[in-house]
Design a protein around this motif. Structure first.
Motif, PDB file in Angstrom:
ATOM      1  N   MET A1254     -27.336  -5.153 -31.018  1.00 13.23           N
ATOM      2  CA  MET A1254     -28.252  -5.632 -29.984  1.00 13.23           C
ATOM      3  C   MET A1254     -27.487  -6.276 -28.822  1.00 13.23           C
ATOM      4  O   MET A1254     -27.817  -6.073 -27.641  1.00 13.23           O
ATOM      5  N   SER A1255     -26.487  -7.049 -29.131  1.00 14.13           N
ATOM      6  CA  SER A1255     -25.699  -7.711 -28.088  1.00 14.13           C
ATOM      7  C   SER A1255     -24.980  -6.687 -27.212  1.00 14.13           C
ATOM      8  O   SER A1255     -24.931  -6.834 -25.984  1.00 14.13           O
ATOM      9  N   LEU A1256     -24.418  -5.655 -27.826  1.00 18.89           N
ATOM     10  CA  LEU A1256     -23.744  -4.625 -27.043  1.00 18.89           C
ATOM     11  C   LEU A1256     -24.722  -3.870 -26.153  1.00 18.89           C
ATOM     12  O   LEU A1256     -24.428  -3.566 -24.991  1.00 18.89           O
ATOM     13  N   ASN A1257     -25.903  -3.559 -26.694  1.00 15.72           N
ATOM     14  CA  ASN A1257     -26.894  -2.834 -25.904  1.00 15.72           C
ATOM     15  C   ASN A1257     -27.376  -3.661 -24.717  1.00 15.72           C
ATOM     16  O   ASN A1257     -27.601  -3.131 -23.620  1.00 15.72           O
ATOM     17  N   ASN A1277     -30.943 -15.171 -28.859  1.00 16.59           N
ATOM     18  CA  ASN A1277     -30.962 -16.542 -29.363  1.00 16.59           C
ATOM     19  C   ASN A1277     -32.163 -16.784 -30.252  1.00 16.59           C
ATOM     20  O   ASN A1277     -32.060 -17.433 -31.309  1.00 16.59           O
ATOM     21  N   GLU A1278     -33.324 -16.248 -29.866  1.00 18.35           N
ATOM     22  CA  GLU A1278     -34.523 -16.446 -30.668  1.00 18.35           C
ATOM     23  C   GLU A1278     -34.404 -15.741 -32.019  1.00 18.35           C
ATOM     24  O   GLU A1278     -34.862 -16.267 -33.045  1.00 18.35           O
ATOM     25  N   ILE A1279     -33.800 -14.555 -32.020  1.00 17.83           N
ATOM     26  CA  ILE A1279     -33.615 -13.834 -33.289  1.00 17.83           C
ATOM     27  C   ILE A1279     -32.698 -14.612 -34.217  1.00 17.83           C
ATOM     28  O   ILE A1279     -32.972 -14.760 -35.421  1.00 17.83           O
ATOM     29  N   PRO A1286     -25.797 -17.753 -37.993  1.00 18.53           N
ATOM     30  CA  PRO A1286     -24.840 -18.467 -37.130  1.00 18.53           C
ATOM     31  C   PRO A1286     -24.409 -17.590 -35.967  1.00 18.53           C
ATOM     32  O   PRO A1286     -24.502 -16.361 -36.008  1.00 18.53           O
ATOM     33  N   LEU A1287     -23.921 -18.223 -34.972  1.00 16.50           N
ATOM     34  CA  LEU A1287     -23.431 -17.537 -33.788  1.00 16.50           C
ATOM     35  C   LEU A1287     -22.014 -17.020 -34.051  1.00 16.50           C
ATOM     36  O   LEU A1287     -21.248 -17.625 -34.794  1.00 16.50           O
ATOM     37  N   ASP A1288     -21.680 -15.880 -33.431  1.00 12.16           N
ATOM     38  CA  ASP A1288     -20.294 -15.400 -33.443  1.00 12.16           C
ATOM     39  C   ASP A1288     -19.928 -14.961 -32.037  1.00 12.16           C
ATOM     40  O   ASP A1288     -20.731 -15.067 -31.102  1.00 12.16           O
ATOM     41  N   ILE A1293     -21.448 -13.617 -26.504  1.00 12.80           N
ATOM     42  CA  ILE A1293     -21.318 -12.862 -25.263  1.00 12.80           C
ATOM     43  C   ILE A1293     -22.634 -12.160 -24.939  1.00 12.80           C
ATOM     44  O   ILE A1293     -23.038 -12.045 -23.769  1.00 12.80           O
ATOM     45  N   GLY A1294     -23.341 -11.713 -25.985  1.00  9.19           N
ATOM     46  CA  GLY A1294     -24.651 -11.117 -25.767  1.00  9.19           C
ATOM     47  C   GLY A1294     -25.614 -12.113 -25.145  1.00  9.19           C
ATOM     48  O   GLY A1294     -26.389 -11.776 -24.239  1.00  9.19           O
ATOM     49  N   GLN A1295     -25.593 -13.356 -25.628  1.00 10.42           N
ATOM     50  CA  GLN A1295     -26.426 -14.398 -25.029  1.00 10.42           C
ATOM     51  C   GLN A1295     -26.038 -14.657 -23.581  1.00 10.42           C
ATOM     52  O   GLN A1295     -26.901 -14.926 -22.729  1.00 10.42           O
ATOM     53  N   TYR A1296     -24.766 -14.603 -23.291  1.00  7.66           N
ATOM     54  CA  TYR A1296     -24.289 -14.796 -21.920  1.00  7.66           C
ATOM     55  C   TYR A1296     -24.922 -13.770 -20.982  1.00  7.66           C
ATOM     56  O   TYR A1296     -25.424 -14.097 -19.901  1.00  7.66           O
ATOM     57  N   PHE A1297     -24.910 -12.487 -21.410  1.00  2.66           N
ATOM     58  CA  PHE A1297     -25.547 -11.463 -20.578  1.00  2.66           C
ATOM     59  C   PHE A1297     -27.065 -11.642 -20.542  1.00  2.66           C
ATOM     60  O   PHE A1297     -27.715 -11.313 -19.546  1.00  2.66           O
TER      61      PHE A1297
END
Length: 1476
Positions: A1254-1257, A1277-1279, A1286-1288, A1293-1297
């Motif tokens: 999901m983050s890459l997409n 973030n909600e997921i 936990p965050l990785d 980076i996905g949250q950043y975008f």
């Protein structure tokens, strides 16, 4: 006219030497025309020639008009000498001399004849003692190059001698000499007739040494004469003309020759340059029969070697009758027959005896005498003896053999009752093509390639001898290192890796001996980095590695995760480093069909890992086992893609057999050919069988030496009738049956051990078996069955060739019962000896176990031995051998009482077998042995690890101690299920086993009791359990605690993604076990997991704290088997917040190396892939990252890690889109890999990596500005919050975008609302407030990360803050923040973030109506995107500027625009860091 025709070419020739040679050629040609010529007369008495006198003197009319200038001169008719000879040559003549009888002979030069090696002789000086000098009256002296050029220009057909007028040679005392002097090292050329040469050389010989030199030189003359005659035959056959050399011309008087005398290094070297036949003028053109021409050659050679001209009148014409013919001769030849019908040679005539006497009296060896007599015998035509020559080609072959190998074919043999054969052991027969291919492969190796060659064939065909040829003719001459190892069927490879140790330990010693100091030091540093502290395992195979590495590399006591993979990595790293600093290395593995599977696996992995390094792998194997040998089939399949060549050897054909027999018997191949046919029929051309049969024929006197003639003879008829077994082993057994019974006993004992028997083994068996084994083997050595090695060791003959068939033959003489009894006696003798000494010899112990294995379960030591040997095998990385021994031990337990009277041993053997099966990933075997333990164990403690294994370095057998790392039974099953990614079964079995150990069921994170326990643990860690106190904890020796931690840690590897609600309780229990009982191997993983858990609750500082604490524990426990896995979790889940991403990528790569060292294949792959993921996030070059990730993903697919490989392929697709846009995915594949490879196959797997994908997409949608799709509205973030994940790094980076997209969408929605006055602009019904809330949430998180690492997060936080300021209308603040974000990205070398910041800043200025500033930023953005490797994004920016009229603004190229902008942003520091 002749001069005029050459004038143009002469004038155009720029090279002076060629001009001179051309002029000389014209003069020689004119002088060779013969007849009457006009010579200019300058005397006063001469008169001008009148026009009517221009006609020929012969009365004929001439049609040639004379030039007017010619008519003005005075001319005198001159008679040139009459033509006397017509030469034959294939290219052109050279000048000749007049011999003593005054006859003139032409001198053609056969240029195609090459001179033989020079022969040292005493040259014959002219009678006056002066060195001959040639005078050049026209244009000076010609050197040899000019002489060769002149000869090439001399026309074919020049007939008359030009001695007197030749500018480069003159007659000195009857022979020709060159201008060159001997004192300056230049060659001295002489031209003369053969009779002159014989007179000047043969008559002055006064010692055997001089005669030997003369014989070799005379053979060179014979060789060139034969070639000359064969050339004439070739012209006759190919051109359809009459033979250019008539029979009448083939006499000693007509043979002309040129010799060359060199004075190199003070040694006078005489060589025969040219030999040809001068054809007398008017000679008959009859060619004669082949036999007549051969007879003429024989007469010439008789005179050449004796100086006597044969009186041919003594030869009477032959008579022939049917009674004299043998019409039934098997060879198809005519000869005489005795009463029995066997072919025999007729007795030599009185004339033949006289001729032989004349030859022998000159000191000629018999083979040369026979050659000349066989030529003279041709006088009798079809009635000649069988060995008479039939063609010049046969003669040429025999002369060549005498010249090339005089010791074998020219020297007279020694007559003996036990004659010595002339076979050369180093020579290969009939293998010319195979040798050529080996030479090509070796030269590729010398050019720096990794070369792999396999040689296959049946037993005895010569595979190993072909491979060993590389050592003697290629490796040693080129200064290379050659090491060989032979796998032996007899020893059953009992000692793990002993064969490989015999090749790699000498390699290490040779490296230390022959490599310069700086090379050794460079290799040492590389090996230290590669091995870490894991060199102990490699030292089992390469003991001499201790001389190369410091003691710190051997301090590990780690039990590797997968000892097999660990050994593969260590051995591969060792070989790569050594090959980089060593001479060319060749590794030869012989008889790999007998190798154990683990050794084959190691060799295969070495071939794969050595690609790109300069090394040659040679592997020989039998191919007559078909598909029965699964290990060999798998090995050949694994190396097939790396093969340079695959050579298949067949049996010898007739020519190869004949050459072998010719060499062995020192006879001409034409003589041995009938014997070769018989031998081929009986042996099918098998070289080893051929060798044994030849020995049998010698012993049976069917091949023998005779006194008259002194040579080898053979009885062809008896050999043909001889019944020979088609089994070479049976042939050897027949030899053995003839020897003394005590010697047979010694051979049989030795055959039961191995092909090589060292002196220590011989001594032990002699004392314990009451037999004088050494004396027996010494006598067998004298009989040729064995060979001595070292001081008192022995080796069966053919051990370095093919199979040790002498050993096999001795072994096959025993019955099956005798074999078992013999093995048992040997095994018990060795075992009792090994138990009686203080320091056990591992090799001796393994040999004892192997012997007892073959003897049967007769000893009380058997089951214990199998367990001990299995554990030692396990320590030496040969897990499959260990499992085999454990199974043997189980099989020899008492089936009815093994769980009663042998309870303890049964627990050990079954548990050990389960652990070994786990290492081999054989789930069915693991379950079988684990179930047996579970059913029969009397207590839960016995179901825990109860067998014991020592740590490295290995301890002696029967002195084994407990170690907490050994976990058989159900624990082994769980480990196997994790490796096979069967997570559901693994969870169920783990929960079951924890229940058996009294552990309550795991609780979900919402459980109030768990929440209270976690709160209490947190309080404890915040107060009393400080980092210092945890690091001071002692290691626990509680086995239950250790096993519980192992079980819980096995869940941690996957349950965080499958059942994340259970993670908290697992982590809580692991921490409690550690804090309450002390440190274990898994404690670092427990602390890492706790840090990951607190990260899920948003405690970033706590996560970093525990990540750093886990790394400190790992530093305290360098032997921990969870080094690679713990570092993976630490770096991937926590330390990404606090460590610069460039540094983090290097640290994760180091964790990958540790995984290789430990054989932890899964985490080795994961760490490597994650290091490339991190490089991508750090802004490294996209193309480089893609290529490395592609190799990693393919490797994971091969290793069976499909799911993890699928994630890597998703990343590769992401990079492909960034480089080339979505068009890169249109073909349904990327870099040849179909899209979807390794994709999740079920809901569990899809859930496992959903946030990752999901983050890459989301990042892709943002980069492509596809802000209208569903993906852009996703809240990562909600997921994560809803699933308590936990965050990785990737999801961060996905949250950043997500934050950047939220601000862009908020501005877009706001603009649309202002334009349409509508509150809802999307079907998603997300309002501006929601978008702003998401963006601000991500901004807040990024700002908190800056406290840990401004390197990673400052530029991202500033860019988010700039986007927020722009969205809320704080334009001045936004402008400043954009500049700060770009500056921070550039300073921290994050290229793609610098590009992204510049693009957003450019759009900010464009939308604010400042196109000139916008253009500068967009130009910078496009440049940085290209530097990153994203051609597509750079083009998108360029297209935007082109489509929005940026070209109408003041012209400014990219360089100046970028320079102007950087002057503002970075203080005129355009080149602040190197390009990626």
């Amino acid at each position: 006219m002749l001069v005029d025709s050459k004038k143009k070419a002469f004038a155009a020739e720029p090279i002076r030497k060629k001009k001179r040679a051309m002029a000389i050629a014209v003069i020689a040609e004119v002088q060779n025309l013969g007849g009457r010529f006009l010579e200019e007369d300058t005397t006063s008495a001469s008169k001008p020639i009148l026009p009517h006198q221009s006609r020929s003197q012969g009365g004929g009319e001439t049609n040639i008009a004379l030039h007017s200038k010619i008519l003005e001169k005075q001319w005198t008719p001159v008679e040139l000498r009459e033509k006397k000879a017509e030469p034959y040559c294939d290219k052109g003549p050279i000048s000749s001399s007049s011999d003593s009888d005054g006859k003139n002979h032409a001198a053609p030069r056969p240029d195609h004849v090459e001179s033989f090696s020079s022969v040292s002789v005493q040259p014959v000086q002219p009678s006056n003692g002066e060195i001959p000098v040639a005078v050049d009256p026209l244009i000076g002296n010609l050197d040899l190059d000019e002489l060769d050029l002149l000869r090439s220009l001399t026309p074919v057909g020049a007939e008359a001698s030009t001695v007197d007028a030749h500018p480069t040679m003159q007659t000195v005392d009857g022979h020709m000499s060159s201008r060159n002097n001997l004192h300056d090292g230049a060659p001295f050329l002489q031209e003369m007739s053969m009779k002159q040469w014989i007179t000047q050389n043969l008559t002055f010989l006064n010692s055997p040494k001089q005669m030997s030199s003369y014989i070799l030189t005379g053979l060179a003359v014979a060789h060139k004469l034969t070639i000359c005659l064969l050339g004439a035959e070739k012209d006759e056959q190919q051109n359809g003309i009459t033979n250019p050399i008539p029979l009448e011309s083939i006499t000693a008087e007509n043979i002309q020759m040129v010799t060359k005398l060199d004075m190199n290094s003070g040694m006078q070297q005489l060589s025969i340059e040219y030999v040809w036949v001068a054809i007398p003028f008017g000679a008959s053109h009859e060619r004669g029969t082949n036999q007549a021409r051969l007879f003429s050659v024989g007469v010439i050679l008789y005179e050449l070697f004796t100086g006597v001209t044969l009186d041919q009148s003594q030869f009477t014409p032959p008579t022939m009758s049917l009674n004299a013919m043998d019409l039934k001769n098997k060879a198809g030849e005519i000869g005489t027959s005795d009463s029995s019908g066997s072919t025999r040679q007729p007795k030599r005539s009185q004339l033949g005896d006289s001729l032989l006497s004349g030859l022998s009296s000159r000191g000629l060896p018999y083979p040369l005498c026979a050659l000349i007599l066989n030529l003279i015998e041709c006088y009798y035509g079809i009635l000649a003896q069988n060995e008479a020559y039939s063609s010049l080609s046969d003669l040429l072959m025999d002369v060549q053999l005498m010249l090339n190998d005089p010791n074998r074919f020219l020297r007279s043999i020694v007559i003996s009752s036990s004659p010595t054969l002339g076979t050369t052991c180093d020579k290969l027969y009939g293998r010319e093509e195979e040798l050529r291919r080996l030479h090509l492969a070796y030269h590729r190796h010398l050019n720096g390639e990794c070369v792999t060659v396999t040689v296959a064939g049946n037993a005895g065909v010569g595979k190993s001898r072909l491979a060993m040829h590389v050592e003697k003719t290629l490796s040693i001459p080129n200064g290379g290192l050659f090491f060989s190892a032979k796998f032996d069927e007899r020893i059953d490879n009992a000692q793990p890796l002993a064969i490989l140790s015999s090749i790699f330990n000498p390699l290490c010693l040779a490296f230390l001996q022959f490599t310069p100091r700086e090379g050794i030091e460079a290799a040492r540093q590389k090996l230290i980095r590669a091995f870490g502290t894991q060199a102990d395992l490699l030292a089992v195979v390469v003991p001499s590695i201790s001389g190369l590495l410091p003691p710190s590399c051997f301090k590990s006591t780690t039990t590797p995760v997968d000892i097999t993979l660990s050994m593969s990595f260590l051995l591969g790293a060792f070989l790569r480093v050594i090959a980089s600093h060593s001479r060319p290395i060749t590794l030869f593995f012989d008889d790999v069909q007998f190798a154990d599977p683990f050794s084959l696996q190691l060799i295969g992995s070495l071939v794969s890992s050595m690609q790109g390094k300069s090394i040659l792998f040679l592997a020989c194997h039998r191919d007559d086992q078909g598909g029965d040998n699964e290990g060999l089939t798998n090995f050949l399949s694994s190396v097939s893609q790396f093969l340079t060549d695959s050579i298949h050897l067949n049996n010898l054909e007739l020519d190869g057999v004949n050459t072998y027999l010719s060499d062995s018997l020192r006879l001409s191949p034409r003589i041995t050919k009938p014997l070769a046919r018989e031998m081929l029929a009986k042996t099918r051309g098998n070289p080893l069988f051929l060798d044994r049969l030849l020995g049998e024929l010698l012993r049976d006197k069917l091949i023998y030496t005779s006194i008259d003639p002194p040579r080898f003879q053979f009885d062809l008829e008896k050999i043909s009738d001889l019944a020979v077994s088609d089994d070479v082993v049976a042939l050897i057994m027949a030899d053995f049956s003839r020897i003394d019974i005590n010697l047979q006993r010694g051979l049989q004992i030795a055959s039961c051990i191995e092909a090589v028997i060292d002196g220590n083994l011989v001594d032990i068996l002699s004392r314990n078996m009451k037999v004088n084994l050494e004396n027996a083997l010494v006598q067998c050595t004298s009989r040729g069955f064995l060979e001595k090695i070292g001081a008192n060791g022995f080796r069966f003959i053919h051990d370095q060739g093919e199979l040790p068939l002498f050993q096999q033959a001795a072994y096959d003489m025993l019955t099956d019962d005798e074999k078992r009894q013999q093995h048992m006696e040997i095994g018990l003798a060795l075992y009792l000896h090994s138990m009686a000494i203080s320091n056990i010899d591992d090799r001796l112990f393994f040999t004892a176990v192997s012997q007892i294995n073959k003897g049967g379960p007769e000893s009380v030591y058997d089951a214990n031995q199998k367990e001990e040997a299995g554990l030692l095998s396990q320590q030496r990385a040969d897990i499959r051998k260990a499992l085999q021994l454990f199974r043997l031990g189980i099989a020899w337990l008492d089936e009815n009482y093994n769980w009663t009277s042998q309870y303890s041993l049964s627990i050990k053997l079954f548990g050990a077998a389960a652990e070994a099966s786990c290492h081999l990933n054989e789930l069915d075997s693991v379950k079988t042995y684990s179930d047996a333990v579970e059913i029969h164990a009397l207590s839960i403690d016995d179901k825990l690890p109860c067998a014991c294994v020592s740590t490295y370095p290995p301890t002696p057998p029967l002195r084994l101690i407990s170690h907490p790392h050994f976990t058989p039974g159900m624990v082994a099953t769980i480990k196997t299920l994790v490796r096979q990614e069967k997570f559901g079964e693994c969870m169920a079995l783990t929960f079951k086993f924890l229940g058996l150990m009294g552990e309550p069921p795991l609780r979900v994170v919402t459980d109030l009791g768990l929440q209270a326990d976690m709160a209490g643990l947190g309080q404890r860690l915040a107060t009393s359990a400080t980092d210092e106190s945890i690091l001071a904890l002692e290691a626990t020796d509680d086995l239950r605690v250790t096993v519980k931690l192992k079980l819980l840690s096995s869940l941690i590897h996957f349950i965080v993604f499958v059942e994340p609600l259970l993670v908290a309780d697992i982590v809580y229990r692991m921490m409690q076990l550690t804090l309450d009982n002390g440190l274990t191997n898994e404690s670092s993983l427990a602390i890492t997991s706790y840090g990951h858990c607190v990260l899920a609750f948003g405690d970033f500082a706590g996560a970093v704290r525990f990540g750093r604490l886990a790394l400190k524990i790992l530093d305290m426990q360098p032997s921990s088997s969870v080094q690679s896995s713990t570092r993976f979790f630490v770096y991937q889940q926590m330390m990404w917040m606090a460590t610069p991403l460039h540094t983090l990528a290097e640290s994760i790569a180091d964790a990958h190396k540790i995984g290789d060292q430990l054989g932890d294949r899964m985490y080795s792959h994961l760490n490597l892939a994650c290091s490339y993921f991190t490089e991508y996030f750090a802004g490294n070059c996209l193309a480089s990252t893609r290529d490395k990730l592609q190799d990693c993903a393919v490797s994971m697919l091969r290793g069976g890690f499909d799911l993890h490989a699928g994630l890597a392929f998703v990343f590769i697709q992401q990079i492909a889109v960034l480089i080339g846009g979505e068009d890169a995915l249109e073909d349904g594949q990327v870099n040849g890999v179909p899209i979807g490879t390794g994709a999740p196959k079920n809901n569990v797997e899809r859930k496992l990596f959903a946030p990752f994908v999901m983050s890459l997409n989301l990042a892709r949608a943002y980069y492509l500005r596809q802000l209208d799709g569903d993906m852009i509205w996703t809240s990562i973030n909600e997921i994560l919050m809803s699933e308590k994940r936990p965050l990785d790094l990737n999801t961060c980076i996905g949250q950043y975008f997500e934050g950047l997209a939220s601000f862009i969408l908020a501005r877009r929605v706001k603009k649309q609302q202002m334009e349409t006055q509508q509150q809802v602009v999307s079907a998603h019904a997300v309002d501006i407030a929601t978008l702003m809330r998401r963006g601000e949430s991500v901004l807040k998180q990024m700002q908190s990360f800056v406290e840990f690492s401004n390197w990673n997060w400052e530029c991202r936080a500033l860019l988010l803050e700039a986007e927020k300021a722009y969205t809320v209308g704080e334009l001045d603040s936004a402008e400043t923040l954009y500049l700060r974000a770009i500056r921070s990205a550039g300073r921290h070398k994050i290229t793609h973030e610098e590009a992204q910041g510049a693009e957003l800043a450019g759009m900010f200025y464009y939308e604010r109506g400042q196109p000139q500033k916008s253009k500068s930023y967009l130009i910078l953005a496009a440049e940085r995107y290209r530097q990153w490797g994203s051609v597509f994004l750079a083009k998108r920016v360029d297209d935007f500027m082109a489509s929005h009229g940026f070209s109408s603004f003041p012209d400014q190229d990219h360089e100046s625009a970028e320079e102007e902008l950087l002057s503002c942003v970075h203080g005129n520091s355009k080149k602040r860091f190197p390009e990626s």
